[in-house]
Structures are given as structure tokens and as C-alpha cells.
Design an enzyme around this catalytic site. Structure first.
Site, PDB file in Angstrom:
ATOM      1  N   LYS A 209     -33.453 -35.080 -69.896  1.00  0.00           N
ATOM      2  CA  LYS A 209     -33.107 -34.046 -68.916  1.00  0.00           C
ATOM      3  C   LYS A 209     -34.370 -33.376 -68.384  1.00  0.00           C
ATOM      4  O   LYS A 209     -34.569 -33.247 -67.189  1.00  0.00           O
ATOM      5  CB  LYS A 209     -32.182 -33.022 -69.575  1.00  0.00           C
ATOM      6  CG  LYS A 209     -31.793 -31.881 -68.680  1.00  0.00           C
ATOM      7  CD  LYS A 209     -30.796 -30.963 -69.354  1.00  0.00           C
ATOM      8  CE  LYS A 209     -30.631 -29.699 -68.510  1.00  0.00           C
ATOM      9  NZ  LYS A 209     -29.702 -28.741 -69.104  1.00  0.00           N
ATOM     10  N   GLU A 215     -41.050 -36.476 -78.079  1.00  0.00           N
ATOM     11  CA  GLU A 215     -40.696 -37.759 -78.702  1.00  0.00           C
ATOM     12  C   GLU A 215     -40.414 -38.817 -77.625  1.00  0.00           C
ATOM     13  O   GLU A 215     -40.896 -39.949 -77.683  1.00  0.00           O
ATOM     14  CB  GLU A 215     -39.448 -37.606 -79.584  1.00  0.00           C
ATOM     15  CG  GLU A 215     -39.621 -36.720 -80.790  1.00  0.00           C
ATOM     16  CD  GLU A 215     -39.369 -35.237 -80.502  1.00  0.00           C
ATOM     17  OE1 GLU A 215     -39.370 -34.841 -79.316  1.00  0.00           O
ATOM     18  OE2 GLU A 215     -39.195 -34.481 -81.477  1.00  0.00           O
ATOM     19  N   GLY A 269     -27.728 -30.684 -72.438  1.00  0.00           N
ATOM     20  CA  GLY A 269     -28.073 -31.980 -73.033  1.00  0.00           C
ATOM     21  C   GLY A 269     -26.938 -32.560 -73.864  1.00  0.00           C
ATOM     22  O   GLY A 269     -26.591 -33.741 -73.745  1.00  0.00           O
ATOM     23  N   ARG A 270     -26.315 -31.734 -74.704  1.00  0.00           N
ATOM     24  CA  ARG A 270     -25.269 -32.259 -75.593  1.00  0.00           C
ATOM     25  C   ARG A 270     -23.937 -32.454 -74.879  1.00  0.00           C
ATOM     26  O   ARG A 270     -22.962 -32.877 -75.488  1.00  0.00           O
ATOM     27  CB  ARG A 270     -25.123 -31.338 -76.811  1.00  0.00           C
ATOM     28  CG  ARG A 270     -24.922 -29.869 -76.492  1.00  0.00           C
ATOM     29  CD  ARG A 270     -25.138 -29.003 -77.722  1.00  0.00           C
ATOM     30  NE  ARG A 270     -25.096 -27.571 -77.457  1.00  0.00           N
ATOM     31  CZ  ARG A 270     -26.132 -26.838 -77.054  1.00  0.00           C
ATOM     32  NH1 ARG A 270     -27.289 -27.417 -76.835  1.00  0.00           N
ATOM     33  NH2 ARG A 270     -26.011 -25.536 -76.867  1.00  0.00           N
ATOM     34  N   GLU A 355     -25.588 -27.413 -82.532  1.00  0.00           N
ATOM     35  CA  GLU A 355     -26.551 -26.884 -81.564  1.00  0.00           C
ATOM     36  C   GLU A 355     -25.877 -25.823 -80.689  1.00  0.00           C
ATOM     37  O   GLU A 355     -26.523 -24.931 -80.145  1.00  0.00           O
ATOM     38  CB  GLU A 355     -27.143 -28.015 -80.706  1.00  0.00           C
ATOM     39  CG  GLU A 355     -28.560 -27.721 -80.225  1.00  0.00           C
ATOM     40  CD  GLU A 355     -29.221 -28.878 -79.478  1.00  0.00           C
ATOM     41  OE1 GLU A 355     -28.712 -29.280 -78.417  1.00  0.00           O
ATOM     42  OE2 GLU A 355     -30.256 -29.381 -79.941  1.00  0.00           O
ATOM     43  N   HIS A 386     -15.891 -43.719-100.912  1.00  0.00           N
ATOM     44  CA  HIS A 386     -16.645 -44.259-102.045  1.00  0.00           C
ATOM     45  C   HIS A 386     -17.987 -43.556-102.220  1.00  0.00           C
ATOM     46  O   HIS A 386     -18.873 -44.086-102.884  1.00  0.00           O
ATOM     47  CB  HIS A 386     -16.839 -45.768-101.860  1.00  0.00           C
ATOM     48  CG  HIS A 386     -15.524 -46.497-101.914  1.00  0.00           C
ATOM     49  ND1 HIS A 386     -14.959 -46.915-103.099  1.00  0.00           N
ATOM     50  CD2 HIS A 386     -14.646 -46.805-100.938  1.00  0.00           C
ATOM     51  CE1 HIS A 386     -13.793 -47.487-102.844  1.00  0.00           C
ATOM     52  NE2 HIS A 386     -13.575 -47.425-101.531  1.00  0.00           N
ATOM     53  N   LYS A 514     -41.002 -27.199 -82.513  1.00  0.00           N
ATOM     54  CA  LYS A 514     -41.679 -28.029 -81.495  1.00  0.00           C
ATOM     55  C   LYS A 514     -43.092 -27.510 -81.253  1.00  0.00           C
ATOM     56  O   LYS A 514     -44.045 -28.274 -81.176  1.00  0.00           O
ATOM     57  CB  LYS A 514     -40.921 -27.964 -80.151  1.00  0.00           C
ATOM     58  CG  LYS A 514     -39.635 -28.729 -80.084  1.00  0.00           C
ATOM     59  CD  LYS A 514     -39.117 -28.694 -78.642  1.00  0.00           C
ATOM     60  CE  LYS A 514     -37.676 -29.155 -78.547  1.00  0.00           C
ATOM     61  NZ  LYS A 514     -37.109 -29.010 -77.219  1.00  0.00           N
TER      62      LYS A 514
HETATM   63  O1  F6P Z   1     -34.648 -30.154 -78.706  1.00  0.00           O
HETATM   64  C1  F6P Z   1     -33.293 -30.089 -78.412  1.00  0.00           C
HETATM   65  C2  F6P Z   1     -32.993 -30.647 -77.064  1.00  0.00           C
HETATM   66  O2  F6P Z   1     -33.420 -29.786 -76.081  1.00  0.00           O
HETATM   67  C3  F6P Z   1     -31.518 -30.959 -76.922  1.00  0.00           C
HETATM   68  O3  F6P Z   1     -30.774 -29.876 -76.548  1.00  0.00           O
HETATM   69  C4  F6P Z   1     -31.550 -32.058 -75.925  1.00  0.00           C
HETATM   70  O4  F6P Z   1     -30.351 -32.782 -75.936  1.00  0.00           O
HETATM   71  C5  F6P Z   1     -32.716 -32.860 -76.436  1.00  0.00           C
HETATM   72  O5  F6P Z   1     -33.640 -31.891 -76.869  1.00  0.00           O
HETATM   73  C6  F6P Z   1     -33.355 -33.796 -75.469  1.00  0.00           C
HETATM   74  O6  F6P Z   1     -33.811 -33.144 -74.337  1.00  0.00           O
HETATM   75  P1  F6P Z   1     -34.214 -33.939 -73.040  1.00  0.00           P
HETATM   76  O7  F6P Z   1     -33.010 -34.666 -72.533  1.00  0.00           O
HETATM   77  O8  F6P Z   1     -34.707 -32.905 -72.076  1.00  0.00           O
HETATM   78  O9  F6P Z   1     -35.308 -34.916 -73.413  1.00  0.00           O
END
Ligand code: F6P
Length: 551
Positions: A209, A215, A269-270, A355, A386, A514
Site C-alpha cells: 500500500k 521488508e 491494509g488488513r 491489528e 492432536h 520498525k
Molecule cells: O506494519 C503493519 C502494516 O502497516 C500493516 O497494517 C500492513 O498491512 C502492512 O504493514 C504492509 O503495509 P504495506 O502494504 O504498506 O507494505
């Protein structure tokens, strides 16, 4: 959100009294004295059946829970959500994932001058056209061969949704295409996938987003470098597309905006699986199935908007959750899907729920005076049986369980599906009934054990029972029922956020780590001098520096 504290709500106080009054009542006795308990406490919506009869409830408790929902303004807040009001107050954003799944002819909404419906449909049309090219083989890689592998690089909502849905709908997948998902900054994740794919027939989707997530950016750059080891920069456009709200970031990375599928800041995002973040799903299962997935969710949206609270599935699930969280002290909820294709579902719900509602201050910034979002966890039901079901049956915590079962199978292996469903229903029955000391005694005596041996075993083999569960049933796991299932949980989480008075749509709690990680990374790589941390962090950094630099 409701201005007064939840504790001060009259219905909340009455529910405390109700909890005390009903302490001695068990579900086992309720089932014995109420033969129509299933009829009374089950309902259907959007292709889903919810049996909520195995809960510690009766009509009086339920009516108090609905009274609480009304006192907290669930209906008014629901209207604000659908109307596009900026209910994410800390970020001044509307929350309009419901608009992503509305049909093309739905009443359109204007938000800050944007025609939301028209923009959504335009992106969907682009996703459709692109997916048809890739699926038909008309979209070719650098040597003219069709795409065989799709690698979605993203994390959080840009990963969990697409991965879960691709897995859930794998029986609808295109036979030539395999979707892979890379999220972890740990290079083992990306390296393992790069080792299995051919760059000439791979399409990378960089899904972010913000297009700034550390990452994802690191994985995206490494994937591009890997691709360029065997191909030229001119071929990048055939192999890299982006899904984002950040045109400048995408362009700076080197992806032509023509190959970017946009979405908007009013999609959390979620909550983004319904947006272009679902591109890998569209590629894998085709646009018709994706549209059915959106339609299933829209059916649940309509149900949530239109049904009275008492017959409203998301509201019911939410209020049952509040009952256990705030009155029975349950701090977690276990999710038990009895379908292998839903193996990623609990992980998906973890982000959606935790979240959203893992907050300890109200939307107004006041400390909450009651417990809020629970821990969400689980695995496919049979595997859980199990592993951790022991604790659910006989442990010291009360952990409500959501069972999810699918009546029809999409395979033809004889016997399996009956065994699967039998296990699911048996577990729900066992949690509710338990096994009394007298029943254990009678069993052991009938097996011929002497009285001393019987008495020694009785406490161990007794099950307290009265452990609540919901049973969600669907005829088949289809794009539509999956869409409805996800939307059900989205709205459940929303309603709970309203009850607790929190902003369910921000996530400031992910930020601190972060920032600290950025600093420590600089120290580890020698880009910055080691700072003064605490003695533990200092020592860990020193150990890692030595390992990384070989000094
Ligand atoms: O760090 C949490 C977050 O902001 C989530 O809310 C989001 O889904 C995820 O990181 C990834 O964010 P992006 O789509 O901006 O890479």
C-alpha cells in the site's frame, strides 16, 4: 465511538449481574431442557449457517447483549462506516473496503471529490484485462513463453489476504499457474522461492500500500537484482507489476505506472484483499471467480446493513465475543477450520482482529477501563485436535472456539469427508457436554478396573464441559462463501471495536519496533556507531555484529 466508558453503560452493568445469576447453569442442562435450542439459536446469511446454540446464553442474556450494542451505538457507527465518514480519526481516513465489493450498478459514493464506485470499477476492469492476458498465455515473458509462476512480494495485509485466499480457492486455480508468496525480510524466504522458479516465466507482483515497507522493499530489490542477473532491464516490464497507492514510489522503483494497479488510502491494509491487492487471486482463479468472491462479501455487507441486530450474524458473533471477553475473562479465541484449504485462515484473522482491536486507549485517547481485543489463534481443526485441544478441553482457561465446516468436498476420496465432519461435530459436542466424574466412573468400572484404580483416574478423565463454541457451516467452499466468511469476520471486528470504543482502523503499535530496527540495522551494518541501548540489546548487537562481519 460512544463517548461514555463501557463500564458506565447500564446494559454492561446488567450483564455483570446476569453473569453472576447464570453461573450455575450449564449448556448441558440447557440442551436437556430446551429441545429446540438449535432452531432458536441458529441463523443463515449470505450462504453461511451459524449455529450459536453451544454458547453460555439464553434469551435474557442475548437481549442484554443487544441492548448493550444499541447503547454503544452500533447501528449509527455502522451507517458511518458505509457512508464513508472518516471514522479512522487518527489518520483522518474513511474506511471503505465495503465499496470495493459493491456491484457496478450500486449507488456511488463521493469521497473528497472522488467517485469511489467509478474508480473501483475502472481498476477491476484493468485487473480483468491483465488477468485474461496472463491466463490465456498472451502475456508472455522475455523469451516469448507464457507465465507459469506468480510471486507476490508483500507483507501484512499485502500478503496474508492474497495467500489465504489463493490457498482457500486452490480448487479453482488455473492449471498452468502457481502462486508463491514472499513476505519475510529473512532472505531464506525469497531465496527458497527463487531457487524453484524460472525468471523467464515468472511474474513478480510487488504489493505494498505504502511502497515503503522495509521488508517488501528489500525483497523487491533483491528479486529485481536476481532477475537482472539473467535478463535485461528492458524485460522488467514483462515481469514486474506493482499494486500500491504510491505512484511516485512505484515509479522510483522502476515500474512503469502502466503496470501499476492502484488503490486508495481509504482501504486499510488488513481490509485490502478486495482491492488490487487481490491481483494474485484474480490471476490464479480468474476474474469471474474474483467477482463472485466480491459478491459473496457484498451479500454479507447487505445483511450486516439491513438485518436487525438480533438476526445479524456479525453482530451476534461480536456480542458473543464480548460476553466471553468482558464477563468470562477469556483472553483468546481459537479458530478451527475443518478444511485444509482454510489452513491460512487463522493467520489471516490474527491480523484482521488483533491489528484492529489490539488497543488500550479509546478513540478519544482515554485509557480503556475494560478488556478489548482478544488473542486470535488456531490451526486446521484436525491438526489442532492432536496438539492444543487438550488445553481447550481440560486446561484452566475458558477459550471460546469458532468451528468452520464445509458440508461438501471438492475431492472424491471416499470416507475422508465424513471422518472430517464427524471430528468437527464431535469436538463441538465434547466441549459443550464434557464428561462428568460419574460418567467416567461408570465407564472405568464397566471396563473392569478395581475401585481404587477407578478413583485414581477419575479426576484426570473428567471433562468440565460447558466450553462454548460457534459452528459456521457452508455447503461448499466457493469464492462466494469465502467472501461472505471474510466479510462476516470484518464486521464482527468492527462491531467489537464500537463496543470497546476504539478506533479499529489504525495500527500505531507496529511503528516503534520498525523505527528501532532501522537504527539497529545501521549499527549492525557499520553505517552508524553503536548507540547506548540497554545491556541486553547492546550484547545482542555485539554478538550479531561479530557474526555478520566475521570479526
Ligand atoms: O506494519 C503493519 C502494516 O502497516 C500493516 O497494517 C500492513 O498491512 C502492512 O504493514 C504492509 O503495509 P504495506 O502494504 O504498506 O507494505
Amino acid at each position: 465511538m460512544a463517548a461514555t466508558s463501557l463500564n458506565d453503560s447500564p446494559a454492561f452493568q446488567r450483564l455483570h449481574a446476569r453473569h453472576a445469576e447464570t453461573r450455575g447453569t450449564t449448556m448441558r442442562t440447557q440442551f436437556a431442557s430446551e429441545p429446540d435450542r438449535f432452531q432458536q439459536f441458529s441463523m443463515q446469511a449470505a450462504g453461511l449457517t451459524l449455529d450459536y446454540s453451544k454458547n453460555r446464553i439464553d434469551t435474557t442474556t442475548l437481549s442484554l447483549l443487544f441492548e448493550l450494542a444499541r447503547e454503544r451505538g452500533v447501528e449509527a457507527h455502522r451507517n458511518k462506516l458505509f457512508a464513508g465518514e472518516k471514522i479512522n480519526t487518527t489518520e483522518q481516513r474513511a474506511v471503505l473496503h465495503t465499496a470495493l465489493r459493491a456491484p457496478a450498478d450500486h449507488d456511488t459514493l463521493r469521497l473528497d471529490g472522488q467517485d469511489v464506485g467509478a474508480d473501483v470499477q475502472a481498476v477491476l476492469m484493468r485487473m480483468q484485462a491483465f488477468s485474461e492476458q496472463v491466463r490465456s498465455g498472451d502475456w508472455t515473458g522475455r523469451d516469448g513463453r507464457a507465465i507459469t509462476d506468480i510471486v507476490n512480494i508483500g507483507i501484512g495485509g499485502s500478503y496474508l489476504g492474497p495467500k489465504m485466499v489463493c490457498q482457500a480457492l486452490r480448487s479453482f486455480a488455473h492449471s498452468r499457474l502457481t502462486c508463491h508468496f514472499v513476505s519475510n525480510v529473512d532472505g531464506h524466504d525469497l531465496a527458497a522461492i527463487l531457487g524453484r522458479i524460472d525468471p523467464a516465466t515468472t511474474l513478480f507482483i510487488i504489493a505494498s500500500k505504502t511502497f515503503t515497507t522495509a521488508e517488501t522493499m528489500m525483497n523487491a530489490h533483491s528479486a529485481r537484482n536476481w532477475f537482472l542477473q539473467s535478463g535485461s532491464a528492458d524485460d522488467l516490464a514483462k515481469h514486474f507489476v506493482a499494486v500500491s497507492t504510491n505512484v511516485a514510489g512505484v515509479t522510483a522503483f522502476g515500474i512503469d505506472p502502466v503496470n501499476m494497479f492502484p488503490f486508495w488510502d481509504w482501504v486499510g491494509g488488513r481490509y485490502s484483499i478486495w482491492s488490487a491487492i487481490g491481483l494474485s487471486v484474480v490471476l490464479l482463479v480468474g476474474f469471474t471467480n474474483f467477482r463472485a468472491f466480491l459478491d459473496g462479501a457484498h451479500q454479507m455487507d447487505r445483511h450486516f446493513q439491513e438485518a436487525p441486530l438480533e438476526r445479524n450474524m456479525p453482530v451476534l458473533l461480536a456480542m458473543l465475543g464480548v460476553w466471553y471477553r468482558n464477563f468470562h475473562g477469556s483472553s483468546s479465541v481459537s479458530i478451527a477450520p475443518y478444511h485444509q484449504d482454510l489452513s491460512q485462515f487463522s493467520g489471516y484473522l490474527q491480523q484482521l482482529d488483533m491489528e484492529s482491536n489490539g488497543k488500550r486507549v479509546s478513540a478519544a485517547g482515554e485509557p480503556l477501563t475494560t478488556a478489548s481485543g482478544p488473542v486470535i489463534w488456531g490451526d486446521t481443526g484436525t491438526n489442532g485436535q492432536h496438539a492444543y485441544f487438550q488445553l481447550l478441553h481440560q486446561g484452566s482457561d475458558l477459550i471460546p472456539i469458532d468451528f468452520i465446516a464445509v458440508l461438501g468436498a471438492s475431492h472424491t476420496l471416499p470416507g475422508h469427508h465424513a471422518a472430517l465432519l464427524a471430528n468437527c461435530f464431535a469436538q463441538a459436542e465434547a466441549f459443550m457436554r464434557g464428561k462428568t466424574a460419574d460418567e467416567v466412573r461408570a465407564d472405568l468400572t464397566a471396563q473392569g478396573l478395581d475401585p481404587a484404580a477407578v478413583e485414581a483416574l477419575v479426576p484426570h478423565k473428567t471433562f468440565p464441559g460447558d466450553r462454548p463454541s460457534n459452528m459456521l457451516l457452508m455447503d461448499a467452499l466457493t469464492p462466494a462463501t469465502l467472501g461472505a466468511l471474510i466479510a462476516l469476520y470484518e464486521h464482527k471486528v468492527f462491531v467489537q471495536g464500537v463496543i470497546w470504543g476504539i478506533n479499529s482502523f489504525d495500527q500505531w503499535g507496529v511503528e516503534l519496533g520498525k523505527v528501532l530496527a532501522k537504527n539497529i540495522e545501521q549499527e549492525l551494518t557499520g553505517m552508524a556507531k553503536p548507540e547506548r541501548h540497554d545491556s541486553s540489546t547492546n550484547a545482542l548487537i555485539a554478538l550479531a555484529s561479530a557474526a555478520l562481519t566475521g570479526k
